[in-house]
Enzyme design. Structure first.
Site, PDB file in Angstrom:
ATOM      1  N   LYS A 168     101.317  57.483 -26.751  1.00  0.00           N
ATOM      2  CA  LYS A 168     102.004  56.240 -27.143  1.00  0.00           C
ATOM      3  C   LYS A 168     103.455  56.553 -27.472  1.00  0.00           C
ATOM      4  CE  LYS A 168      97.861  53.883 -28.728  1.00  0.00           C
ATOM      5  NZ  LYS A 168      97.667  52.660 -27.960  1.00  0.00           N
ATOM      6  N   GLU A 189      92.119  46.882 -35.707  1.00  0.00           N
ATOM      7  CA  GLU A 189      91.797  46.189 -34.453  1.00  0.00           C
ATOM      8  C   GLU A 189      91.097  44.885 -34.775  1.00  0.00           C
ATOM      9  OE1 GLU A 189      90.862  48.989 -30.945  1.00  0.00           O
ATOM     10  OE2 GLU A 189      89.617  49.689 -32.578  1.00  0.00           O
ATOM     11  N   LYS A 214      87.304  47.833 -36.924  1.00  0.00           N
ATOM     12  CA  LYS A 214      87.167  46.800 -35.891  1.00  0.00           C
ATOM     13  C   LYS A 214      87.044  45.460 -36.596  1.00  0.00           C
ATOM     14  CE  LYS A 214      86.204  49.563 -32.220  1.00  0.00           C
ATOM     15  NZ  LYS A 214      87.227  49.697 -31.198  1.00  0.00           N
ATOM     16  N   ASP A 242      84.934  57.779 -33.719  1.00  0.00           N
ATOM     17  CA  ASP A 242      85.630  57.096 -32.626  1.00  0.00           C
ATOM     18  C   ASP A 242      87.147  57.123 -32.820  1.00  0.00           C
ATOM     19  OD1 ASP A 242      85.717  55.448 -30.249  1.00  0.00           O
ATOM     20  OD2 ASP A 242      86.220  53.754 -31.556  1.00  0.00           O
ATOM     21  N   LYS A 270      87.874  61.840 -25.905  1.00  0.00           N
ATOM     22  CA  LYS A 270      87.327  62.011 -27.231  1.00  0.00           C
ATOM     23  C   LYS A 270      86.136  61.056 -27.403  1.00  0.00           C
ATOM     24  CE  LYS A 270      87.840  58.721 -29.069  1.00  0.00           C
ATOM     25  NZ  LYS A 270      87.701  57.301 -28.751  1.00  0.00           N
ATOM     26  N   HIS A 324      92.319  60.072 -33.258  1.00  0.00           N
ATOM     27  CA  HIS A 324      93.594  59.360 -33.191  1.00  0.00           C
ATOM     28  C   HIS A 324      94.365  59.409 -34.518  1.00  0.00           C
ATOM     29  CE1 HIS A 324      92.145  58.070 -29.396  1.00  0.00           C
ATOM     30  NE2 HIS A 324      91.529  56.974 -29.769  1.00  0.00           N
ATOM     31  N   HIS A 340      94.595  59.575 -26.353  1.00  0.00           N
ATOM     32  CA  HIS A 340      95.657  58.765 -25.756  1.00  0.00           C
ATOM     33  C   HIS A 340      96.694  58.301 -26.769  1.00  0.00           C
ATOM     34  CE1 HIS A 340      93.177  55.313 -27.034  1.00  0.00           C
ATOM     35  NE2 HIS A 340      94.258  54.569 -26.892  1.00  0.00           N
ATOM     36  N   ARG A 345      77.081  55.078 -10.390  1.00  0.00           N
ATOM     37  CA  ARG A 345      75.699  54.982  -9.934  1.00  0.00           C
ATOM     38  C   ARG A 345      75.440  53.739  -9.088  1.00  0.00           C
ATOM     39  NH1 ARG A 345      72.310  56.393 -14.887  1.00  0.00           N
ATOM     40  NH2 ARG A 345      73.266  54.442 -15.492  1.00  0.00           N
TER      41      ARG A 345
HETATM   42  C1  BG6 Z   1      89.629  54.283 -28.153  1.00  0.00           C
HETATM   43  C2  BG6 Z   1      88.445  53.885 -28.980  1.00  0.00           C
HETATM   44  O1  BG6 Z   1      89.784  55.676 -28.149  1.00  0.00           O
HETATM   45  O2  BG6 Z   1      90.791  53.679 -28.675  1.00  0.00           O
HETATM   46  C3  BG6 Z   1      88.310  52.372 -29.029  1.00  0.00           C
HETATM   47  O3  BG6 Z   1      87.273  54.465 -28.430  1.00  0.00           O
HETATM   48  C4  BG6 Z   1      89.603  51.736 -29.466  1.00  0.00           C
HETATM   49  O4  BG6 Z   1      87.254  51.997 -29.898  1.00  0.00           O
HETATM   50  C5  BG6 Z   1      90.774  52.263 -28.648  1.00  0.00           C
HETATM   51  O5  BG6 Z   1      89.487  50.335 -29.311  1.00  0.00           O
HETATM   52  C6  BG6 Z   1      92.095  51.767 -29.205  1.00  0.00           C
HETATM   53  O6  BG6 Z   1      93.130  52.178 -28.356  1.00  0.00           O
HETATM   54  P1  BG6 Z   1      94.354  51.222 -27.995  1.00  0.00           P
HETATM   55  O7  BG6 Z   1      95.285  52.083 -27.248  1.00  0.00           O
HETATM   56  O8  BG6 Z   1      93.782  50.105 -27.173  1.00  0.00           O
HETATM   57  O9  BG6 Z   1      94.869  50.766 -29.314  1.00  0.00           O
END
Ligand code: BG6
Length: 496
Positions: free
Chosen positions: A189, A223, A347, A242, A155, A247, A185, A54
């Protein structure tokens, strides 16, 4: 990474459109991954990338922005010729996701169908914006040619079972399933793919991989980062939507699945779905015994003070969104019946680390009861996903000396040789999208079954809105997470 070597390279896209180009995901993951593919000469010369956002920018402004973003995000330093080549691929498109005219203008700048086989549309945007984009793409005919133009969806796919089904219906009204790439994703990995090799290429392991030998499985994605600038998304999502529903569930399926008959997209997905369907449903009254949620409060990370979740910019001051979730699941099939799978993610935890830890059973015979050793600790297999990518096996050896005493040794199979570099998951997956390989993308029934598994937890939490336990930033989460364990000798494994 072309797992099954079945990519259809004759249908290479000539345009790649990023919706949400100035957002967090694009700057942290997509742009660096595309740059690395450029550096590795994996992007076709004819590929144009269109950044849709935007902001009132010109292509020149966009290029300056990219320079700023990339210099901190890529591995190593910017290589000038590569970077210049990369910049030249980009065009900036100012547009509003909700405005069909922005899409008409986008359609006008894409090459005509006859000149080019296909376009990739990457939805690097908030889930709430998915449906507007899907409808607008259709309104201006960009869902065609059917079966060719691709749409990549991040996602969480939906926010519960019902909304995921609605989103899927909407997608299928406008796109064929072969056009849809639901990305998780974690499947890109290296360690996760290595898990397939570890399990199915080594006869040593597979005979032990079941309820007769395995005591329990732990999957941790910890994390130390907070929610960064994503409060508007995260405060509605929370850790379960999330991370856990997608994941961690994907990791669970790869640990637990049966060997597929072939390394093909659908064969793999069929096996993953069987696992998800075999997970014992959590009864409403059992939610507390199966799931724990919590939110980070102020604390310290690496000696630095860290604010609590409710103090983060954009978060409601009385938010009860969970930033930590731990859950226990049972897979009721012949291989896994009775083996608990403990999953946790959060987190602002003590460390940035992800691993799958598999604890084996105690030996059946107490042979060492009368020695100083008394009882032997169980064996573990540890698959570290990040920051290190490795596989370790803990075994007992006798300590040299007169007494019968042992120590635990780790057999360490690092995946990398010293001169090798890991690929980021997005590099692998973006290349797969471009080459049309869907093996590492999620089929809708996987999403649907994963929602079925976690929906009872979500429903319970939606009703219980008064209170959420907290944990200090920099800790390993709330003490409540320990109550999930089935037996006293099970504890969370935090270190490799
Ligand atoms: C994302 C989440 O899909 O994956 C994030 O939305 C998270 O909250 C992230 O931090 C972690 O992925 P990676 O590959 O950085 O460990």
């Amino acid at each position: 990474m072309n797992l099954a070597h079945n990519a259809s390279l004759d249908n290479l896209p000539c345009s790649f459109v990023i919706f949400g180009a100035t957002g967090n995901l694009a700057s942290n993951k997509l742009l660096p991954a595309l740059y690395h593919l450029e550096a590795a000469a994996r992007l076709a010369e004819s590929l144009t990338i269109i950044a849709f956002s935007r902001r009132d920018w010109t292509t020149e402004n966009w290029r300056e922005y990219m320079r700023e973003v990339l210099k901190d995000k890529i591995k190593g330093s910017l290589d000038t010729p590569v970077f210049e080549r990369f910049l030249a691929r980009f065009a900036y498109h100012k547009g509003d996701l909700n405005d069909v005219e922005s899409f008409r203008a986008l359609a006008d700048r894409l090459p005509p169908e006859s000149a080019c086989s296909s376009t990739v549309f990457y939805l690097a945007i908030k889930p709430a914006e998915f449906s507007a984009v899907i409808q607008n793409l259709e309104a201006v005919g960009l869902n065609k040619p059917r079966g060719m133009n691709r749409v990549v969806i991040e996602k969480p796919f939906g926010e519960d079972l019902e909304s995921a089904q609605m989103l899927n219906r909407l997608l299928h009204q406008h796109f064929d399933e072969e056009q849809v790439y639901r990305i998780d994703h974690f499947l890109g990995k290296e360690t996760v793919q290595n898990l397939l090799v570890f399990r199915f290429a080594n006869t040593l392991i597979e005979p032990l991989w079941n309820r007769n030998f395995i005591d329990h499985v732990q999957i941790t994605v910890a994390e130390s980062i907070g929610i960064e600038q994503r409060a508007d998304y995260y405060d509605h999502a929370g850790a379960l939507r999330d991370m856990l529903q997608n994941h961690l569930m994907q990791l669970l399926t790869v640990v637990a699945m049966e060997p597929p008959p072939a390394l093909e997209a659908d064969a793999l997905r069929d096996e993953k779905v069987k696992v998800l369907r075999s997970i014992r449903p959590i009864a409403k009254r059992a939610v507390h015994a199966h799931a724990v949620r919590a939110q980070y409060a102020r604390g310290n990370i690496d000696g630095q003070p860290a604010m609590g979740y409710q103090q983060e910019a954009g978060v409601e001051s009385n938010s009860i969104t969970e930033t930590f979730v731990a859950a226990k699941f049972y897979i009721d099939n012949w291989r896994w019946r009775g083996v608990p799978f403990y999953l946790r993610t959060g987190k602002r935890l003590a460390k940035q680390t992800s691993m799958i830890a598999i604890r084996f059973r105690h030996p059946p015979q107490q042979l060492f009861r009368e020695t100083p050793l008394e009882s032997v600790a169980p064996n573990w297999v540890l698959l570290s996903i990040q920051p290190e990518e490795s596989m370790r096996m803990e075994i007992h050896v006798k300590q040299p000396g007169l007494d019968m005493d042992t120590r635990v040794m780790q057999m360490n199979a690092s995946f990398l040789k010293t001169d090798e570099q890991t690929l980021d998951a997005y590099e692998t997956l973006l290349l797969d999208v471009i080459e049309g390989d869907r093996s590492l993308f999620i089929r809708f029934d996987e999403v649907e079954w994963a929602w079925r598994v976690v929906d009872p937890i979500l429903q319970n939490w939606t009703v219980e809105r008064e209170f959420i336990p907290t944990y200090s930033a920099g800790s390993w989460g709330p003490a409540e997470a320990n109550r999930l364990f089935d037996s006293d000798d099970q504890t969370w494994r935090n270190e490799l």
